[in-house]
Design an enzyme around this catalytic site. Structure first.
Site, PDB file in Angstrom:
ATOM      1  CG  HIS A 113      -0.413   0.225   2.530  1.00 11.81           C
ATOM      2  ND1 HIS A 113      -0.222  -0.796   3.430  1.00 11.81           N
ATOM      3  CD2 HIS A 113       0.007   1.347   3.153  1.00 11.81           C
ATOM      4  CE1 HIS A 113       0.274  -0.308   4.554  1.00 11.81           C
ATOM      5  NE2 HIS A 113       0.434   0.999   4.399  1.00 11.81           N
ATOM      6  CG  ASP A 172      -0.015  -4.126   2.923  1.00  5.36           C
ATOM      7  OD1 ASP A 172       0.125  -3.549   1.832  1.00  5.36           O
ATOM      8  OD2 ASP A 172      -0.118  -3.529   4.006  1.00  5.36           O
ATOM      9  CB  SER A 175       3.115   2.090   6.386  1.00  7.07           C
ATOM     10  OG  SER A 175       2.575   0.963   5.762  1.00  7.07           O
TER      11      SER A 175
END
Length: 337
Positions: A137, A167, A279
């Protein structure tokens, strides 16, 4: 046997002053065996001893195997540990500062631009020529990717492979060499309560270090896989949107709508402070091994609330590094799942 141990603590060679017998049996046979004594069974000591010796040698060199392979085969081999390699110098072992100093050069800041906006995330260098693992992402739908290393050097990067179901994404820097690759550890041996360190670029503050513990294992975390939801909601500032990366846990959605196209994976839960921009960054054990890729966090903010309300409340999630290692060949092959 070539030596014996006396209760006095002194060693004494039983064959001192004479030639030791070759392959002696222990205990030694009697001086005069009975006339009808049965033949003793042969002891298969040779092969057993050989196997034991091989096992000992293998155990002794195991810790340096990954590094040796990397040096002999080139830059595309990931430094990996099946146990726990001591990346941190012994004088700083077990300290957050020691982990930060040893691993920070392997963590990068990633800026991704697309038609939907721009976002900031983090990544982990896994080869000296610039292969970097991050979250899908973070780079999903990106038309341009810029990577900045800990020393401030900037590179352009291209996506090599993606796996939206986990992911994960692999990107490669252009014209990079001599980078410090992180050592990938073993997430299978983690226990609740183990100390960990997180390094990333929350809110664009590159090289930020936080610490905590493993709060839980095998959490079922659900995240969206659609590119249009990933971009602009990516743990960073998406051109004024300020949304956090949405995820679902226990039937509840957090930080936004996950949509209809989602994927679920088993995650590590940590109370190490994670914020927008972490992230794709690293979750690290106290020996300096990467044991997870940070991927989601709970924030009390919502689309209707002020961005000043956002922040870590000690509920962060990371993809176990064993999941990453199992997916690496697929990513290198150019997967676009």
């Amino acid at each position: 046997m070539t030596e014996s141990f006396h209760r006095s603590g002194e060693y004494q060679n039983p064959y001192e002053g004479q030639q030791a017998p070759v392959n002696p049996e222990w205990p030694p046979p009697p001086a005069h065996a009975p006339a009808h004594a049965p033949h003793p069974k042969k002891r298969r000591r040779g092969p057993v001893a050989l196997l034991a010796a091989v096992a000992i040698v293998a155990a002794a060199i195991g810790g340096g195997t990954a590094y040796g392979i990397q040096e002999l085969t080139g830059n595309d081999t990931v430094a990996s540990s099946s146990t726990s390699t001591n990346v941190v110098p012994s004088s700083q072992k077990g300290t957050v500062s020691g982990v930060a100093k040893a691993v920070s050069p392997s963590i990068v800041e990633i800026s991704a631009d697309s038609n939907a906006g721009s976002s900031t995330g983090s990544g982990v260098i896994i080869t000296s020529d610039g292969e970097i693992v991050t979250n899908n992402h973070v780079v999903s739908g990106a038309s341009q990717i810029k990577v900045t290393t800990s020393d401030g050097t900037s590179y352009s990067a291209k996506v090599v492979g993606t796996d939206s179901k986990k992911d994960l994404a692999l990107i490669k820097l252009e014209n990079a060499s001599g980078l410090k690759a992180a050592t990938l550890g073993d997430s299978a041996g983690l226990q609740v309560g183990d100390q960990v360190v997180a390094i990333g670029s929350p809110e664009g503050l590159s090289g930020t270090v936080t610490s905590g513990i493993i709060s839980a294992l095998d959490r079922d975390v659900t995240v969206p896989t659609q590119e249009d939801q990933g971009q602009g909601r990516q743990w960073g500032q998406g051109q004024g949107q300020g949304d956090q990366w949405p995820f679902e846990f226990g039937g509840r959605e957090f930080n936004g709508d996950t949509g209809s196209d989602t994927t679920t994976y088993k995650a590590l839960q940590t109370d190490a402070s994670l914020n927008p921009g972490n992230s794709g960054g690293a979750l690290i054990d106290m020996n300096g091994n990467i044991i997870g890729i940070n991927s989601a966090m709970y924030s009390p903010t919502s689309q209707a609330s002020s961005s000043s309300d956002a922040g870590s409340v000690g509920l962060g999630f990371a993809i176990p590094i064993n999941t990453v290692k199992a997916d690496l060949a697929k990513l290198r092959a150019g997967s676009t799942d």
